[in-house]
Design a protein around this motif. Structure first.
Motif, PDB file in Angstrom:
ATOM      1  N   GLN A  53       0.848  -1.195   0.000  1.00 35.33           N
ATOM      2  CA  GLN A  53       0.000   0.000   0.000  1.00 35.33           C
ATOM      3  C   GLN A  53       0.879   1.239   0.000  1.00 35.33           C
ATOM      4  O   GLN A  53       1.842   1.328   0.763  1.00 35.33           O
ATOM      5  CB  GLN A  53      -0.920  -0.003   1.218  1.00 35.33           C
ATOM      6  CG  GLN A  53      -1.897   1.169   1.238  1.00 35.33           C
ATOM      7  CD  GLN A  53      -2.940   1.026   2.325  1.00 35.33           C
ATOM      8  OE1 GLN A  53      -3.195  -0.071   2.809  1.00 35.33           O
ATOM      9  NE2 GLN A  53      -3.556   2.133   2.710  1.00 35.33           N
ATOM     10  N   ASN A  54       0.540   2.200  -0.839  1.00 33.07           N
ATOM     11  CA  ASN A  54       1.327   3.421  -0.980  1.00 33.07           C
ATOM     12  C   ASN A  54       0.848   4.485   0.007  1.00 33.07           C
ATOM     13  O   ASN A  54      -0.331   4.836   0.026  1.00 33.07           O
ATOM     14  CB  ASN A  54       1.221   3.942  -2.409  1.00 33.07           C
ATOM     15  CG  ASN A  54       2.094   5.172  -2.637  1.00 33.07           C
ATOM     16  OD1 ASN A  54       2.956   5.472  -1.826  1.00 33.07           O
ATOM     17  ND2 ASN A  54       1.861   5.866  -3.726  1.00 33.07           N
ATOM     18  N   ASP A  90       6.916   9.063  -0.940  1.00 32.23           N
ATOM     19  CA  ASP A  90       6.078   7.863  -1.025  1.00 32.23           C
ATOM     20  C   ASP A  90       6.776   6.701  -0.320  1.00 32.23           C
ATOM     21  O   ASP A  90       7.972   6.465  -0.509  1.00 32.23           O
ATOM     22  CB  ASP A  90       5.826   7.480  -2.484  1.00 32.23           C
ATOM     23  CG  ASP A  90       4.880   8.456  -3.173  1.00 32.23           C
ATOM     24  OD1 ASP A  90       4.356   9.353  -2.481  1.00 32.23           O
ATOM     25  OD2 ASP A  90       4.681   8.328  -4.391  1.00 32.23           O
ATOM     26  N   LEU A  91       5.987   5.962   0.462  1.00 25.71           N
ATOM     27  CA  LEU A  91       6.482   4.756   1.147  1.00 25.71           C
ATOM     28  C   LEU A  91       5.501   3.632   0.860  1.00 25.71           C
ATOM     29  O   LEU A  91       4.282   3.790   1.017  1.00 25.71           O
ATOM     30  CB  LEU A  91       6.592   5.001   2.655  1.00 25.71           C
ATOM     31  CG  LEU A  91       7.021   3.804   3.505  1.00 25.71           C
ATOM     32  CD1 LEU A  91       8.476   3.427   3.215  1.00 25.71           C
ATOM     33  CD2 LEU A  91       6.854   4.110   4.993  1.00 25.71           C
ATOM     34  N   TYR A  92       6.026   2.486   0.436  1.00 27.84           N
ATOM     35  CA  TYR A  92       5.191   1.331   0.090  1.00 27.84           C
ATOM     36  C   TYR A  92       5.335   0.292   1.202  1.00 27.84           C
ATOM     37  O   TYR A  92       6.407  -0.282   1.390  1.00 27.84           O
ATOM     38  CB  TYR A  92       5.619   0.755  -1.258  1.00 27.84           C
ATOM     39  CG  TYR A  92       5.502   1.761  -2.390  1.00 27.84           C
ATOM     40  CD1 TYR A  92       4.340   1.850  -3.158  1.00 27.84           C
ATOM     41  CD2 TYR A  92       6.555   2.639  -2.659  1.00 27.84           C
ATOM     42  CE1 TYR A  92       4.238   2.781  -4.183  1.00 27.84           C
ATOM     43  CE2 TYR A  92       6.453   3.576  -3.685  1.00 27.84           C
ATOM     44  CZ  TYR A  92       5.294   3.652  -4.442  1.00 27.84           C
ATOM     45  OH  TYR A  92       5.186   4.566  -5.448  1.00 27.84           O
ATOM     46  N   ASN A  97      11.308 -11.375  -0.183  1.00 29.04           N
ATOM     47  CA  ASN A  97      11.835 -11.581   1.175  1.00 29.04           C
ATOM     48  C   ASN A  97      10.716 -11.354   2.185  1.00 29.04           C
ATOM     49  O   ASN A  97      10.220 -10.241   2.337  1.00 29.04           O
ATOM     50  CB  ASN A  97      12.996 -10.616   1.446  1.00 29.04           C
ATOM     51  CG  ASN A  97      13.751 -10.977   2.712  1.00 29.04           C
ATOM     52  OD1 ASN A  97      13.156 -11.151   3.771  1.00 29.04           O
ATOM     53  ND2 ASN A  97      15.061 -11.087   2.612  1.00 29.04           N
ATOM     54  N   CYS A  98      10.305 -12.401   2.876  1.00 31.05           N
ATOM     55  CA  CYS A  98       9.164 -12.319   3.786  1.00 31.05           C
ATOM     56  C   CYS A  98       9.415 -11.381   4.965  1.00 31.05           C
ATOM     57  O   CYS A  98       8.479 -10.948   5.639  1.00 31.05           O
ATOM     58  CB  CYS A  98       8.807 -13.712   4.306  1.00 31.05           C
ATOM     59  SG  CYS A  98       8.297 -14.856   3.003  1.00 31.05           S
ATOM     60  N   ASN A  99      10.687 -11.093   5.235  1.00 32.02           N
ATOM     61  CA  ASN A  99      11.012 -10.212   6.351  1.00 32.02           C
ATOM     62  C   ASN A  99      11.017  -8.733   5.962  1.00 32.02           C
ATOM     63  O   ASN A  99      11.167  -7.871   6.816  1.00 32.02           O
ATOM     64  CB  ASN A  99      12.385 -10.568   6.929  1.00 32.02           C
ATOM     65  CG  ASN A  99      12.403 -11.947   7.549  1.00 32.02           C
ATOM     66  OD1 ASN A  99      11.536 -12.284   8.339  1.00 32.02           O
ATOM     67  ND2 ASN A  99      13.379 -12.761   7.180  1.00 32.02           N
ATOM     68  N   CYS A 100      10.883  -8.444   4.675  1.00 30.54           N
ATOM     69  CA  CYS A 100      10.876  -7.061   4.196  1.00 30.54           C
ATOM     70  C   CYS A 100       9.506  -6.451   4.478  1.00 30.54           C
ATOM     71  O   CYS A 100       8.477  -6.992   4.050  1.00 30.54           O
ATOM     72  CB  CYS A 100      11.194  -7.021   2.703  1.00 30.54           C
ATOM     73  SG  CYS A 100      11.175  -5.361   2.009  1.00 30.54           S
ATOM     74  N   THR A 101       9.462  -5.327   5.173  1.00 32.94           N
ATOM     75  CA  THR A 101       8.194  -4.723   5.583  1.00 32.94           C
ATOM     76  C   THR A 101       7.800  -3.511   4.757  1.00 32.94           C
ATOM     77  O   THR A 101       6.642  -3.106   4.771  1.00 32.94           O
ATOM     78  CB  THR A 101       8.254  -4.315   7.069  1.00 32.94           C
ATOM     79  OG1 THR A 101       9.414  -3.510   7.277  1.00 32.94           O
ATOM     80  CG2 THR A 101       8.323  -5.531   7.962  1.00 32.94           C
ATOM     81  N   ALA A 102       8.754  -2.872   4.037  1.00 35.41           N
ATOM     82  CA  ALA A 102       8.426  -1.687   3.245  1.00 35.41           C
ATOM     83  C   ALA A 102       9.564  -1.395   2.275  1.00 35.41           C
ATOM     84  O   ALA A 102      10.691  -1.876   2.445  1.00 35.41           O
ATOM     85  CB  ALA A 102       8.183  -0.491   4.148  1.00 35.41           C
TER      86      ALA A 102
END
Length: 814
Positions: free
Chosen positions: A352-353, A420-422, A383-388
């Motif tokens: 989500q942006n 912007d942050l995804y 990578n399942c540990n990547c949050t954004a």
């Protein structure tokens, strides 16, 4: 007698007069020499000579700051009513009188000496050139150059900044050489020594600009995105300033230049209050105008809102809201942050942006400046540990990639600017649709049933509230065996709970300083009316500490229960808590080794009393530096028994589904399995011992040679027989090598992995007070290399780090 002078004679007389004036001025200039360069074997003496830049903008000489009588060698803006000093050579070692002088040796070394020819400061860089020259440049940079090649700079003051950042100067560092150039505030207007605030580049993860208070982040201006730092969209630029940020495998450097150098002057400082301020003035005008400062508001304070929260300014106050898809962990404490409503799926997650944001803290991040945004998304998704993820550079169509791992901390929303942050989100759920007819009937039925249930709930709730209000007061009064204070007495003592008297805030509510009529100073712990969790901790503290008396435990004086008010009154501790001293680069100098050793012994005796000598058997469960208070004589007193547990006389250990305490101080068996015992406090004590000795936090510790926490660092030094290196630099105070090594030895014994290997507190007190041989310690608990989640690091930069201390009040163990 009348004397007549002919015109020719008058002209001759005038010429002679002018000649005499010139000769006088020549002698005057020799007495107070102003030079633009100095060659080897020349000196600058206090009160006799200075060095001025060619344009006359800057001057090097001796000065006394503020109301101080001490003398310092420095550089300042010339011809200003108020001397704005930009650089100080001997900021840590002042001259006590005006007999000092700066000597420039034949080897090109700057040597500051006092009247007794004792070295006060030195540039410590010997050159091999035949004719070195010292010069003060128009930039304010004091340099040593090769006299035959003016472009060859051998030493420069810009490499050793103080509190001022000038055009052409560079802050940042080199990861290979370990060089770090940061600004450091003055201690005070009278003392240019290094203060508690610093400003520079944090190179953990994706480099970012931060203001630190000691070792803790005070304000994070964010990472460079090609236009500005992500936390400073209003950074002044365009018409007169140009910024430059160099980032490669070894360097992260920030500099700027002024686009109208012959017309304008600018400087940026970090002041004694922790603010970074930029000033601007014209060459002709001596009045400086402040055009930028940070932090600008409460949302600029580091992590004022918890993880996964966005800070917004509303009517001069800050408001913390959870990210969409998250919910608060605590209804009353923003610092607890937010948690996801639904768990991530990994293989089916979406992004989500969020727009207009200050990007989160990049300490726990990975980056690659060559990736596209599409490649960045794919990298994070795999990578399942990547949050954004986000662009590292927003110029043009955007480029570069930053990946975040773990919690997203220290975000704010901007009305203009931002980025912007995804953020990774669980997949959307789809519900089966029903017919409009059935939907309408269900809605109507729901409204009727809902109204009926709501009326019943309100009636029951109101009845329960009235009953519970009476019951709450009765429960507390039954548990207390304490003197009672009248509410009016406490209100007067705290100046009606004035914000100026507020000492702090806990899960239970605020704490205030007060002064009773007889002059006795007190600390008032006031239970928040909305704090259900606080009430439990409050009662727990009353039941336990009211029955305890020991010189190393904080003393409870009484209570106040009146109406909705529930308060505890303690003795006031004027020297605050232990963490206020040991983790601060300035205040830690008040704790010499003798005082630290006494504090370690006092904490040990206080724990011994809790575990064995009192009529109760108590496990504290939250022993940490901030819960050790210091009285007027710096004697330690254990405080905050809100999380403590009472044990039976023969009870050894217990289990819990609710793990409470502070990361960095909790032992492995407690965090992982929820099992606690007297040995849990022993582990926390061992961490405290190593923190007191080193002056460093276990959680958040970093070292250029490895990625261990403080326990791992201490263990590494022990195995290499270099334990004394753990001791914080105390060159100005004596210490006993055997005492230091013994305390480190005991600390390592206390933090061993298995509880059965750790000594009990009676043994600890005995070990600290004797010279008997000690057993060799085994590997500490939580001794690990702190690595990031696995990421393909074939390109970019991937560094690991730790995050700040966090007290947890609820964590369900396995």
């Amino acid at each position: 007698m009348e004397i007549t002078m002919r015109p020719g004679l008058i002209n001759s007389f005038t010429s002679i007069t002018m000649l005499l004036v010139c000769i006088f001025l020549l002698f005057l200039s020799l007495a107070f020499a102003v030079q633009d360069s100095i060659t080897s074997n020349e000196s600058i003496k206090d009160g006799e000579s200075t060095l001025v830049s060619a344009s006359g903008t800057f001057e090097l000489g001796f000065f006394s700051p503020g109301n101080s009588m001490n003398r310092f060698l420095g550089v300042w803006y010339k011809n200003e009513a108020h001397k704005e000093v930009i650089w100080v050579a001997n900021r840590e070692i002042p001259l006590k009188d005006s007999s000092g002088f700066l000597n420039f040796t034949q080897q090109g070394v700057l040597l500051l000496l006092n009247g007794n020819n004792e070295k006060i400061w030195s540039s410590n860089k010997t050159t091999n050139v035949e004719s070195p020259v010292m010069q003060l440049l128009d930039s304010g940079n004091l340099v040593v150059k090769d006299g035959k090649d003016s472009n060859f700079i051998l030493w420069q003051s810009f490499e050793y900044p103080c509190d001022t950042f000038l055009p052409g100067m560079m802050i940042g560092g080199n990861s290979q050489t370990g060089v770090d150039r940061n600004l450091t505030s003055w201690k005070s207007a009278d003392d240019p020594g290094p203060g508690q605030f610093s400003f520079g580049i944090d190179r953990q993860g994706f480099p970012q600009l931060v203001i630190k208070n000691g070792t803790l982040k005070h304000c994070r201006l964010g990472s460079w995105n090609g236009k500005s730092f992500t936390g400073t969209p209003d950074l002044p630029r365009d018409q007169f300033l140009k910024y430059d940020f160099i980032l490669n495998k070894t360097h992260a450097d920030y500099s700027y230049e002024i686009l109208r150098p012959g017309v304008l002057l600018t400087r940026l400082i970090v002041n004694q209050s922790g603010f970074v301020e930029r000033f601007l003035r014209s060459i002709q005008n001596n009045n400086w105008t402040k055009i930028y400062w940070a932090p600008r508001d409460l949302c600029d304070s580091y992590s004022v809102c918890g993880a996964h929260m966005i800070c917004k300014m509303v009517d001069q106050s800050h408001d913390c809201t959870c990210l969409e898809g998250f919910e608060p962990k605590s209804p009353t404490d923003w610092s607890e942050g937010c948690a996801r409503r639904s768990p991530l799926n990994c293989t089916q997650d979406i992004f989500q942006n969020f727009t207009g944001l200050k990007l989160p803290d990049t300490n726990l991040s990975w980056y690659d400046t060559s990736m596209s945004l599409v490649e960045c998304k794919d990298k994070c998704l795999k990578n399942c540990n990547c949050t954004a993820y986000a662009n590292s550079n927003i110029t043009g169509e955007g480029s570069g990639c930053i990946l975040w791992f773990g919690e997203l901390v220290d975000m704010r929303e901007f009305s203009t600017g931002g980025q912007d942050l995804y953020i990774r989100m669980p997949p959307l759920k789809t519900d089966q649709t029903t017919s409009n007819t059935n939907s309408g009937k269900k809605k109507l039925l729901g409204i009727i049933l809902g109204s009926t249930v709501l009326a019943g709930v309100l009636t029951v709730g109101l009845t329960f509230y009235i009953w519970r209000k009476k019951q709450r007061k009765q429960e507390i009064e039954e548990d207390m065996e304490l003197p009672s204070f009248h509410l009016a007495t406490i209100v007067k003592a705290t100046d009606n709970f004035s914000s100026n008297n507020k000492l702090g805030q806990g899960g239970f509510g605020p704490v205030y300083k007060g002064t009773l009529i007889d002059g006795q100073e007190i600390a008032v712990k006031r239970l928040s009316k909305s704090s259900r969790q606080g009430l439990t901790e409050f009662k727990n503290e009353v039941i336990l500490i009211a029955k305890l008396q020991h010189r190393n435990l904080v003393k409870l004086l009484g209570c106040c229960i009146q109406g909705d008010e529930v308060m505890l009154i303690y003795e006031f501790m004027p020297n605050k808590s232990l963490d206020y001293f040991i983790f601060d680069q300035t205040r830690n100098k008040f704790l010499d080794w003798q005082r630290r050793n006494l504090i370690i012994g006092g904490i040990a005796r206080g724990l011994l009393y809790l575990h064995q000598d009192s009529r109760l058997r108590i496990i504290h469960r939250d022993l940490k530096a901030s819960n050790i208070l210091l009285d007027k004589d710096m004697n330690p007193k254990i405080s905050d028994f809100g999380m403590a547990r009472l044990f039976g006389g023969d009870q050894i250990e217990a289990d819990t589904n609710k793990v409470v305490g502070t990361y960095g101080y909790m032992p492995p068996e407690y965090v992982v399995d929820g099992r606690f015992s007297l040995k849990s406090d022993v582990f926390s004590f061992g961490v405290l011992v190593l923190e007191i000795i080193s002056g460093k936090k276990n959680r958040g510790f970093s070292h250029p040679d490895h990625c261990h926490n403080l326990l791992g660092h201490a263990w590494k030094l022990w195995t290499e027989e270099r334990s004394l290196e753990l001791l914080e630099n105390m060159s100005d105070s004596p210490y006993s090598v055997s005492e230091v090594l013994r305390c480190i030895h005991v600390g390592l014994l206390c933090v061993q992995q298995k509880p059965e290997d750790r000594p009990n507190m009676p043994s600890v007190v005995l070990m600290l007070g004797s010279e008997n041989p000690l057993p060799d310690p085994k590997q500490p608990g939580f001794f690990t290399e702190r690595n990031m989640p696995e990421v393909d690091s074939s390109s970019g930069n991937h560094e690991s780090s730790s995050i700040n201390d966090l007290t947890i009040s609820e964590l369900h163990a396995r």
